[in-house]
Design an enzyme around this catalytic site. Structure first.
Site, PDB file in Angstrom:
ATOM      1  N   GLY A   9       0.708  -1.105   0.094  1.00 33.98           N
ATOM      2  CA  GLY A   9       0.246   0.071  -0.020  1.00 33.98           C
ATOM      3  C   GLY A   9       1.014   1.223  -0.042  1.00 33.98           C
ATOM      4  O   GLY A   9       1.383   1.708  -1.079  1.00 33.98           O
ATOM      5  N   CYS A  10       1.052   1.833   1.160  1.00 29.46           N
ATOM      6  CA  CYS A  10       1.626   3.034   1.224  1.00 29.46           C
ATOM      7  C   CYS A  10       3.079   3.112   0.782  1.00 29.46           C
ATOM      8  O   CYS A  10       3.739   3.993   0.470  1.00 29.46           O
ATOM      9  CB  CYS A  10       1.264   3.755   2.749  1.00 29.46           C
ATOM     10  SG  CYS A  10      -0.315   4.105   2.837  1.00 29.46           S
ATOM     11  N   VAL A  11       3.743   2.034   1.411  1.00 25.70           N
ATOM     12  CA  VAL A  11       5.281   1.878   1.043  1.00 25.70           C
ATOM     13  C   VAL A  11       5.372   1.732  -0.708  1.00 25.70           C
ATOM     14  O   VAL A  11       6.160   2.477  -1.230  1.00 25.70           O
ATOM     15  CB  VAL A  11       5.849   0.633   1.548  1.00 25.70           C
ATOM     16  CG1 VAL A  11       7.241   0.367   1.097  1.00 25.70           C
ATOM     17  CG2 VAL A  11       5.916   0.764   3.187  1.00 25.70           C
TER      18      VAL A  11
END
Length: 214
Positions: free
Chosen positions: A152-154
């Site tokens: 996701g955010c990584v």
């Protein structure tokens, strides 16, 4: 006999190495308790990644490179979260004041004095924030990335780092996800197309060289 996944990507020319620069920064993406507390809707079982991220953070502080932390926070009702907030109900724990325990930074990964905090509403730490300008103003050319979640955010942050002209180094041991399948698939794809996926020991040696070079 059909070709393997690695053979298929190699035939397409994917996976060429990126050379890290001499002015790195560390970006710790969303390492808050929501991903570490069993029972949380976002629980990712990322305890080992937290331990590695703490080691990474300590190495970055010793090397005196810039450190940036991110977290997620929304206005009442998630009105600034748009489609992302609607798609992922677990993000409701990041509405301001809704669940301070889950929104708090993980133990040992709290921002220290002089370190930058970027508060975001979407997956990428670059989207709708001042991160790119902040890194550029500090002369950064390379971004070390640890945090959650890998898929996701990584991943979104690493892709955007590439798109903003920074060399992304995703530290394998210091990123985590709720399941091995998306975790490994994301690391494979990042290495193939957008970033370098590197080991913690390699990063520690890299930072020691940076520190020794003054």
């Amino acid at each position: 006999m059909s070709e393997s996944l690695d053979e298929n990507y190699a035939a397409g020319g994917f996976g060429r190495g990126l050379q890290p620069g001499r002015r790195p920064a560390l970006l710790v993406v969303d390492f808050v308790r929501a991903y570490l507390v069993p029972g949380s809707p976002l629980y990712a079982g990322a305890e080992s990644a937290r331990a590695a991220a703490r080691t990474l953070l300590e190495a970055a502080r010793r090397a005196r490179i810039p450190v940036v932390h991110t977290n997620v926070r929304y206005q009442d009702g998630g009105r600034d979260g748009g489609v992302f907030f609607k798609k992922v109900p677990g993000l409701q724990c990041f509405v301001a004041g809704a669940d301070p325990e889950l929104a708090a930074f993980a133990e040992g990964l709290e921002p220290a004095a002089g370190e930058t905090l970027i508060t975001k509403q979407y997956a990428s730490a670059f989207f709708g924030t001042s991160l790119s300008s902040t890194l550029t103003s500090m002369g950064v050319d390379t971004v070390l990335i640890g945090g959650v979640s890998t898929s996701g955010c990584v991943r979104a942050t690493a892709v955007d780092a590439c798109q903003h002209g920074f060399i992304p180094l995703v530290v394998r041991e210091a990123v985590g996800d709720r399941h091995a399948a998306p975790h490994e698939a994301s690391l494979f794809d990042l290495q193939a197309k957008y970033a370098e996926v590197v080991g913690l020991e390699w990063v520690q040696a890299y930072l020691e060289r940076i520190a020794d070079s003054g």
